[in-house]
Design a protein around this motif. Sequence first.
Motif, PDB file in Angstrom:
ATOM      1  N   GLY A 167      -2.700 -22.378 -51.981  1.00  0.00           N
ATOM      2  CA  GLY A 167      -2.344 -22.491 -50.566  1.00  0.00           C
ATOM      3  C   GLY A 167      -1.105 -21.688 -50.222  1.00  0.00           C
ATOM      4  N   ARG A 168      -0.780 -20.718 -51.066  1.00  0.00           N
ATOM      5  CA  ARG A 168       0.379 -19.859 -50.860  1.00  0.00           C
ATOM      6  C   ARG A 168      -0.064 -18.598 -50.108  1.00  0.00           C
ATOM      7  N   VAL A 169       0.466 -18.391 -48.908  1.00  0.00           N
ATOM      8  CA  VAL A 169       0.109 -17.228 -48.103  1.00  0.00           C
ATOM      9  C   VAL A 169       0.941 -16.041 -48.594  1.00  0.00           C
ATOM     10  N   LEU A 170       0.251 -14.960 -48.959  1.00  0.00           N
ATOM     11  CA  LEU A 170       0.863 -13.802 -49.603  1.00  0.00           C
ATOM     12  C   LEU A 170       0.605 -12.547 -48.788  1.00  0.00           C
ATOM     13  N   LEU A 171       1.373 -11.504 -49.080  1.00  0.00           N
ATOM     14  CA  LEU A 171       1.225 -10.240 -48.360  1.00  0.00           C
ATOM     15  C   LEU A 171       0.881  -9.120 -49.337  1.00  0.00           C
ATOM     16  N   ARG A 172      -0.327  -8.578 -49.167  1.00  0.00           N
ATOM     17  CA  ARG A 172      -0.653  -7.327 -49.844  1.00  0.00           C
ATOM     18  C   ARG A 172      -0.135  -6.184 -48.972  1.00  0.00           C
ATOM     19  N   ARG A 173       0.540  -5.232 -49.601  1.00  0.00           N
ATOM     20  CA  ARG A 173       1.164  -4.161 -48.819  1.00  0.00           C
ATOM     21  C   ARG A 173       0.563  -2.800 -49.144  1.00  0.00           C
ATOM     22  N   ARG A 174       0.436  -2.015 -48.113  1.00  0.00           N
ATOM     23  CA  ARG A 174      -0.119  -0.667 -48.248  1.00  0.00           C
ATOM     24  C   ARG A 174       0.791   0.187 -49.124  1.00  0.00           C
ATOM     25  N   ALA A 175       0.196   0.825 -50.122  1.00  0.00           N
ATOM     26  CA  ALA A 175       0.957   1.678 -51.023  1.00  0.00           C
ATOM     27  C   ALA A 175       0.516   3.127 -50.957  1.00  0.00           C
ATOM     28  N   ILE A 176      -0.672   3.367 -50.396  1.00  0.00           N
ATOM     29  CA  ILE A 176      -1.238   4.712 -50.414  1.00  0.00           C
ATOM     30  C   ILE A 176      -2.136   4.863 -49.190  1.00  0.00           C
ATOM     31  N   SER A 177      -2.244   6.069 -48.682  1.00  0.00           N
ATOM     32  CA  SER A 177      -3.129   6.317 -47.546  1.00  0.00           C
ATOM     33  C   SER A 177      -4.571   6.452 -48.029  1.00  0.00           C
ATOM     34  N   PRO A 178      -5.535   5.999 -47.231  1.00  0.00           N
ATOM     35  CA  PRO A 178      -6.942   6.124 -47.623  1.00  0.00           C
ATOM     36  C   PRO A 178      -7.424   7.556 -47.444  1.00  0.00           C
ATOM     37  N   PRO A 179      -8.584   7.892 -47.991  1.00  0.00           N
ATOM     38  CA  PRO A 179      -9.176   9.204 -47.707  1.00  0.00           C
ATOM     39  C   PRO A 179      -9.373   9.395 -46.203  1.00  0.00           C
ATOM     40  N   GLU A 180      -9.427  10.619 -45.783  1.00  0.00           N
ATOM     41  CA  GLU A 180      -9.453  10.944 -44.360  1.00  0.00           C
ATOM     42  C   GLU A 180     -10.635  10.312 -43.631  1.00  0.00           C
ATOM     43  N   GLY A 181     -11.766  10.179 -44.292  1.00  0.00           N
ATOM     44  CA  GLY A 181     -12.966   9.670 -43.632  1.00  0.00           C
ATOM     45  C   GLY A 181     -13.134   8.172 -43.676  1.00  0.00           C
ATOM     46  N   VAL A 182     -12.061   7.447 -44.036  1.00  0.00           N
ATOM     47  CA  VAL A 182     -12.134   5.997 -44.212  1.00  0.00           C
ATOM     48  C   VAL A 182     -11.272   5.304 -43.166  1.00  0.00           C
ATOM     49  N   ARG A 183     -11.765   4.203 -42.598  1.00  0.00           N
ATOM     50  CA  ARG A 183     -11.003   3.422 -41.631  1.00  0.00           C
ATOM     51  C   ARG A 183     -10.900   1.977 -42.097  1.00  0.00           C
ATOM     52  N   SER A 184      -9.952   1.254 -41.521  1.00  0.00           N
ATOM     53  CA  SER A 184      -9.804  -0.161 -41.866  1.00  0.00           C
ATOM     54  C   SER A 184     -10.855  -0.997 -41.143  1.00  0.00           C
ATOM     55  N   ASP A 185     -11.133  -2.180 -41.666  1.00  0.00           N
ATOM     56  CA  ASP A 185     -12.064  -3.094 -41.003  1.00  0.00           C
ATOM     57  C   ASP A 185     -11.581  -3.441 -39.599  1.00  0.00           C
ATOM     58  N   LEU A 186     -10.267  -3.564 -39.434  1.00  0.00           N
ATOM     59  CA  LEU A 186      -9.735  -3.863 -38.105  1.00  0.00           C
ATOM     60  C   LEU A 186     -10.031  -2.715 -37.144  1.00  0.00           C
ATOM     61  N   GLU A 187      -9.929  -1.473 -37.628  1.00  0.00           N
ATOM     62  CA  GLU A 187     -10.263  -0.326 -36.781  1.00  0.00           C
ATOM     63  C   GLU A 187     -11.756  -0.307 -36.449  1.00  0.00           C
ATOM     64  N   VAL A 188     -12.581  -0.698 -37.408  1.00  0.00           N
ATOM     65  CA  VAL A 188     -14.020  -0.764 -37.160  1.00  0.00           C
ATOM     66  C   VAL A 188     -14.325  -1.776 -36.065  1.00  0.00           C
ATOM     67  N   LEU A 189     -13.764  -2.976 -36.167  1.00  0.00           N
ATOM     68  CA  LEU A 189     -14.037  -4.017 -35.176  1.00  0.00           C
ATOM     69  C   LEU A 189     -13.449  -3.649 -33.815  1.00  0.00           C
ATOM     70  N   HIS A 190     -12.291  -3.007 -33.832  1.00  0.00           N
ATOM     71  CA  HIS A 190     -11.701  -2.526 -32.574  1.00  0.00           C
ATOM     72  C   HIS A 190     -12.633  -1.514 -31.901  1.00  0.00           C
ATOM     73  N   GLY A 191     -13.138  -0.569 -32.682  1.00  0.00           N
ATOM     74  CA  GLY A 191     -14.022   0.445 -32.120  1.00  0.00           C
ATOM     75  C   GLY A 191     -15.319  -0.135 -31.598  1.00  0.00           C
ATOM     76  N   LEU A 192     -15.920  -1.054 -32.351  1.00  0.00           N
ATOM     77  CA  LEU A 192     -17.172  -1.674 -31.908  1.00  0.00           C
ATOM     78  C   LEU A 192     -16.954  -2.532 -30.669  1.00  0.00           C
ATOM     79  N   ALA A 193     -15.840  -3.282 -30.648  1.00  0.00           N
ATOM     80  CA  ALA A 193     -15.553  -4.113 -29.477  1.00  0.00           C
ATOM     81  C   ALA A 193     -15.434  -3.254 -28.225  1.00  0.00           C
TER      82      ALA A 193
END
Length: 693
Positions: free
Chosen positions: A460-486
């Motif tokens: 029950g410990r809420v943790l933070l995974r942090r971005r360490a590297i940029s994704p490949p150019e053709g990849v988007r986050s799930d949040l960006e996908v849902l934003h675009g579809l919405a």
Amino acid sequence: MLATATTSTHCPYCALQCGMNLRPAEGGGVDVVERTDFPVNRGALCGKGRTAPAVLSSRVRLTGPLIRRHATGGLEPATWEEALRAVADGLRRTRAAHGPDGVGVFGGGGLTNEKAYTLGKFARLVLGTSQIDYNGRFCMSSAAAAHTRAFGLDRGLPFPLEDLPRTGCVILVGSNLAETMPPALRYLTELRENGGRLVVVDPRRTRTAEQADLHLAPRPGTDLALALGLLHLVVAEGRVDEEFVESRTTGWAGARAAAMSHWPALVERITGVPVPQLREAVAMFCDAPSGMVLTARGPEQQSKGTDTVGAWINLCLATGRAGRPLSGYGCLTGQGNGQGGREHGQKADQLPGYRKLDDPAARAHVAGVWGVDPDTLPGPGRSAYELLDALGRDVRALLLMGSNPVVSAPRAAHVEERLRSLDFLAVADVVLSETAALADVVLPVTQWAEETGTTTSLEGRVLLRRRAISPPEGVRSDLEVLHGLAGLLGWEKGFPTDPEEVFDELRRASAGGIADYAGISYRRIIEEDGVFWPCPDPGHPGTPRLFLDRFATPDGRARFVPVTHRASAEETDEEYPVVLTTGRVVSQYQSGAQTRRVEELNAAAPGPFVELHPRLAERVGVAEGDPVAVVSRRGRAVAPARITTAIRPDTVFMPFHWPGEGRANTLTNPALDPTSKMPEFKVCAVRLEAAGG
């Protein structure tokens, strides 16, 4: 893009969420290095964690959208604009033809809290569908249901892992911790070094069972009878904590009566566990000054899993091993965000904050945060397997994120058939999984080291995974996908792409709920190595230990629930005389969609196998390494024989990480627990045949 500095983060795999550091690697990418300051794993990592960066490679993962072209029938590259429009059109077209519930959404226990929250919001607001659930239903839903029923609140562990070595006795039921969560094995080692006792309940003598002071090996599907038999002995030997039962519980008379009908000789006949071992287990547990019962998928993935976990909880309550320091019942959550994934809205019957979807007050609160009329929110939908079973019939289009049911679902050949029958399937994933390969549109999304977001561990410990590297150019986050579809579906606002902005909204939506995150912020998580929920306001310290003063029920008392042993949904007979049980191996994870792409892990665990006892192997006529067919009423799987005395002669074991001929879930039974809707993965009737040639 290369990483430029060392980043503290967490492993992408199991619910331990081990701390790790990522530093720039020569030639690009990142390397994993120890993070000794995180208290859960103290620097230790299993092979999966150490090799996690391998899946970041463009050689093994998706790097651009794919669309199935009617001209060729194959998946071919597409632009993001084309892919998102195809998904939006597919969902819109299906909704217009079949209504909102003609569209389904299937999520995953590996999605961050921000993604799970947004996916649930997207389903209920943008699509207006009730048909959303996730693969966490296959993980610990029975334990969640029993936990809620007894204590009024479901959190995997009501105490931090650091308490385990300090208790007097642990009964570990249906967990091979040494292989599923290797860094956690140290807690059991320290328990024994401190003079504590360990009882392991498992039909196999696993690496974990080898560490035990006492190993009980019941027939799969009989854990409920075993727990009732132990409680019977507690009563018969005068070991009930009468003061605790009187002051802090309700319902004891009914639970006591149910247990007394499960006398030791009967339990021995049902389970195969000798009566002297039953008595020894009771003595170990009750003679210790404190104790814990921890369950995992073994007792939970059954058609009576909720009652089975309830019986183990009753044992804790009757002996006063709950609601006290260094004591209690806990569930060892499996998936990386199995806990948080169900708390914030991607489960069929729940809204953020672990609110019930059919509770008018809960609907009003969440609708207020979302700025909509509560009456516009759909009601509860189908559970995970029920949803998959309805595909192509009632549910005609599916948006799937972070799951691979072609390999992981029970009766998997049937589920694959249902997926193929859909009018439209869109999959967002990191790799081209077996499920993604069936899709009309595949959307490549970021993974753990390429994005920031929170997870909630088994503590029950809420943790933070942090971005360490940029994704490949053709990849988007799930949040960006849902934003675009919405946006394409008419919702220009309400679906931000910044994870911290999403988390701040999640905090408001969870405020006042059972899983209250209102007082948790990214900053606090970083400064405090995670924050335990509930945490209702910024000045609250968080709650590492639950129930010490009262349980989360209206009257503050824990509830005994009378339960009685019953047969599994499918018992053995002359045609199918052997019991199959399934599980994991140390070098693969879940459906294997990611770990099967890592060379080092494949070298250690290259493929499926059938583990069976020498006496059974002799009857079937197979030797070590020979191909053996395992046949159930649902299908046939073939894999090499692995012969060992570490398993019961009436039982075979198969790991479930592989597709194809050795797919264990071709065989498993989708019979559901009536309360949790958990399928019966852990027991089905099979026969064995030599498959040489």
